[in-house]
Design a protein around this motif. Structure first.
Motif, short mmCIF file in Angstrom:
data_model
loop_
_atom_site.label_atom_id
_atom_site.label_comp_id
_atom_site.label_asym_id
_atom_site.label_seq_id
_atom_site.Cartn_x
_atom_site.Cartn_y
_atom_site.Cartn_z
N GLY A 1 -11.46 -0.70 4.11
CA GLY A 1 -10.17 -1.37 3.92
C GLY A 1 -9.28 -0.63 2.93
O GLY A 1 -8.07 -0.52 3.15
N LEU A 2 -9.86 -0.12 1.85
CA LEU A 2 -9.08 0.63 0.87
C LEU A 2 -8.54 1.93 1.46
O LEU A 2 -7.38 2.30 1.18
N VAL A 3 -9.34 2.62 2.25
CA VAL A 3 -8.90 3.88 2.86
C VAL A 3 -7.72 3.64 3.81
O VAL A 3 -6.77 4.43 3.84
N ILE A 4 -7.76 2.57 4.58
CA ILE A 4 -6.64 2.25 5.48
C ILE A 4 -5.36 2.07 4.67
O ILE A 4 -4.30 2.62 5.01
N CYS A 5 -5.43 1.29 3.60
CA CYS A 5 -4.25 1.07 2.76
C CYS A 5 -3.77 2.38 2.14
O CYS A 5 -2.55 2.62 2.03
N LEU A 6 -4.70 3.23 1.73
CA LEU A 6 -4.34 4.51 1.12
C LEU A 6 -3.59 5.39 2.11
O LEU A 6 -2.56 5.99 1.76
N ILE A 7 -4.08 5.47 3.35
CA ILE A 7 -3.42 6.32 4.36
C ILE A 7 -2.03 5.81 4.66
O ILE A 7 -1.08 6.59 4.77
N TYR A 8 -1.87 4.50 4.80
CA TYR A 8 -0.55 3.94 5.05
C TYR A 8 0.41 4.25 3.91
O TYR A 8 1.59 4.56 4.13
N PHE B 1 1.34 7.95 4.10
CA PHE B 1 2.18 8.21 5.26
C PHE B 1 3.61 7.71 5.02
O PHE B 1 4.59 8.43 5.25
N ALA B 2 3.73 6.45 4.54
CA ALA B 2 5.06 5.88 4.33
C ALA B 2 5.77 6.51 3.14
O ALA B 2 6.99 6.68 3.16
N GLY B 3 5.01 6.84 2.11
CA GLY B 3 5.63 7.36 0.90
C GLY B 3 5.97 8.83 0.94
O GLY B 3 6.96 9.26 0.34
N TRP B 4 5.17 9.63 1.67
CA TRP B 4 5.33 11.08 1.61
C TRP B 4 5.65 11.73 2.95
O TRP B 4 6.19 12.84 2.98
N ILE B 5 5.31 11.09 4.04
CA ILE B 5 5.47 11.71 5.37
C ILE B 5 6.72 11.21 6.08
O ILE B 5 7.48 12.00 6.65
N MET B 6 6.96 9.90 6.03
CA MET B 6 8.13 9.35 6.71
C MET B 6 9.43 9.79 6.03
O MET B 6 9.44 10.08 4.83
N LYS B 7 10.50 9.79 6.78
CA LYS B 7 11.80 10.15 6.23
C LYS B 7 12.35 9.00 5.38
O LYS B 7 12.24 7.83 5.74
N ILE B 8 12.94 9.39 4.25
CA ILE B 8 13.44 8.40 3.30
C ILE B 8 14.46 7.46 3.96
O ILE B 8 14.45 6.25 3.76
N SER B 9 15.35 8.02 4.75
CA SER B 9 16.42 7.22 5.35
C SER B 9 15.89 6.13 6.27
O SER B 9 16.47 5.05 6.37
N HIS B 10 14.76 6.42 6.95
CA HIS B 10 14.20 5.43 7.88
C HIS B 10 13.74 4.18 7.15
O HIS B 10 14.04 3.05 7.56
N LEU B 11 12.99 4.37 6.08
CA LEU B 11 12.47 3.21 5.35
C LEU B 11 13.56 2.49 4.57
O LEU B 11 13.54 1.27 4.44
N ARG B 12 14.52 3.24 4.03
CA ARG B 12 15.60 2.60 3.29
C ARG B 12 16.36 1.64 4.21
O ARG B 12 16.71 0.52 3.81
N LYS B 13 16.61 2.06 5.43
CA LYS B 13 17.32 1.21 6.38
C LYS B 13 16.48 0.00 6.76
O LYS B 13 17.01 -1.11 6.92
N SER B 14 15.17 0.19 6.92
CA SER B 14 14.29 -0.92 7.30
C SER B 14 14.16 -1.94 6.17
O SER B 14 14.12 -3.15 6.42
N MET B 15 14.10 -1.46 4.93
CA MET B 15 13.95 -2.37 3.80
C MET B 15 15.25 -3.16 3.57
O MET B 15 15.20 -4.36 3.31
N ASN B 16 16.37 -2.46 3.63
CA ASN B 16 17.69 -3.08 3.45
C ASN B 16 17.75 -3.92 2.17
O ASN B 16 18.17 -5.08 2.18
N PHE B 17 17.29 -3.33 1.06
CA PHE B 17 17.37 -4.01 -0.23
C PHE B 17 18.82 -4.21 -0.64
O PHE B 17 19.70 -3.41 -0.30
N SER B 18 19.07 -5.24 -1.43
CA SER B 18 20.42 -5.50 -1.92
C SER B 18 20.84 -4.50 -2.99
O SER B 18 22.02 -4.33 -3.27
N SER B 19 19.85 -3.85 -3.59
CA SER B 19 20.13 -2.88 -4.66
C SER B 19 19.32 -1.60 -4.42
O SER B 19 18.15 -1.67 -4.05
#
Length: 359
Positions: free
Chosen positions: A300-307, A310-328
């Motif tokens: 279970g820990l390894v699955i969380c680590l890989i995600y 992947f999300a923090g270092w492999i995915m493009k910043i713009s993709h996650l920023r748009k998905s999160m859509n934080f107010s700030s």
């Protein structure tokens, strides 16, 4: 997809029930229910804030980006990120982990039934519960959520009404091994990394503006489950039976969701049932939990680590920023630091802690 008007409360209810029941499965391994160490519970709540909350947002962000279930999503997400197909393995690790976890839950439930003085072999009980779990997984998801919820609430009520005797809280020095246990209970016991919450209300995740509106209720429900478990112990027959019913329904629920992920990959029906049944039935082997319990936590820990990587270092910043859509923008930057740095380092330390406790 099984998205209805019930989807608004489906994910939080699932989060509360699954977290409560998986905590009850993993807690005996850590010994927290016996010692009632206040320092450990505080550490656990801290990990819920700095680890579970960011990865809960992560699941919702990936759901909003992919608009499909976890196993199917990795194909699209790796293409979007121009990443190696090897990252898609984490989806298969997650879907294979689900029946493995269901087996652990049913194995623990068979042990709890010993409270009811049932003169039946534990292996036989696990086998019966496993077969029932597979059969019940064919029921509609909403029914399984309702039965699980009623079972959990009944267990909590009866456990307290019938005289739950818990030791007094005590304060002890924080040990290195406790970080591993707290991280396991914050991440693995919360069902994070398996994609169950984004799958439970996929349409709503795909259309809602801010990830906070989906992630925060789920995280708060998980937190309530942690607090509820602090005052829970089974000392009588009735809560033992209600707990077993709740666990059986929850196991059927997550098996139902795993099968849906496999169906989306268009696997042969026979292969789908093999993927679900084999890990589940492995828990029938006597004393196998001594080997499988540590494996369960590490997996279970390894699955969380890989995600997180992947999300923090492999995915493009713009993709996650748009998905999160934080107010700030500041909130997004804090979340990104948590996913890129805090989560990976904390999980690696937890893995070292869990491995070290085995020797």
């Amino acid at each position: 997809m099984q998205d209805t008007a019930m989807s608004k409360w489906l994910s939080p209810l699932m989060a509360f029930c699954l977290s409560f029941l998986i905590i009850a499965t993993l807690a005996p391994i850590t010994g927290i229910q016996i010692d009632r160490q206040l320092d450990f519970w505080i550490l656990w709540l801290v990990t819920m804030l700095i680890l579970a909350l960011p990865i809960c947002y992560l699941e919702i962000a990936l759901a909003k980006r992919s608009k499909t279930t976890a196993l199917q999503a990795l194909s699209q997400l790796t293409r979007d990120a121009d990443a190696s197909q090897k990252w898609r393995l984490v989806g298969w690790m997650g879907v294979a982990f689900i029946p493995f976890l269901a087996g652990a839950m049913l194995s623990n439930a068979s042990s709890v039934l010993a409270v009811a003085s049932l003169d039946i072999s534990s292996s036989i009980l696990v086998a019966v519960l496993a077969v029932l779990g597979l059969a019940l997984s064919l029921l509609p998801r909403q029914i399984l959520v309702i039965v699980t919820t009623l079972g959990v609430l009944a267990s909590i009520i009866f456990a307290n009404v019938m005289g739950t005797a818990l030791p007094e809280w005590q304060v002890t020095p924080v040990e290195f091994s406790e970080w591993g246990s707290a991280t396991v209970l914050a991440l693995v016991a919360s069902g994070l990394g398996m994609g169950l919450y984004w799958q439970s209300s996929l349409v709503k995740n795909s259309t809602q503006e801010q990830a906070t509106k989906r992630a925060l209720p789920i995280w708060l429900a998980q937190l309530v489950a942690v607090i509820a478990f602090a005052f829970f112990a089974i000392k009588a027959q009735v809560p033992a039976f209600t707990y077993t019913i709740a666990t059986l329904a929850a196991a059927a629920l997550i098996l139902n969701m795993a099968r849906e992920q496999l169906q989306q990959r268009q696997l042969n029906v026979a292969v789908q049932w093999l993927v679900l049944a084999v890990p589940l039935l492995l828990w029938i082997v006597p004393n196998i939990s001594m080997i499988f319990n540590p494996l369960l936590m590490l997996w279970g820990l390894v699955i969380c680590l890989i995600y997180a990587i992947f999300a923090g270092w492999i995915m493009k910043i713009s993709h996650l920023r748009k998905s999160m859509n934080f107010s700030s923008e500041a909130f997004y930057n804090i979340w990104r630091i948590a996913v890129r740095v805090v989560l990976p380092l904390s999980i690696i330390v937890a893995i070292i802690s869990v491995v070290g406790s085995l020797f």
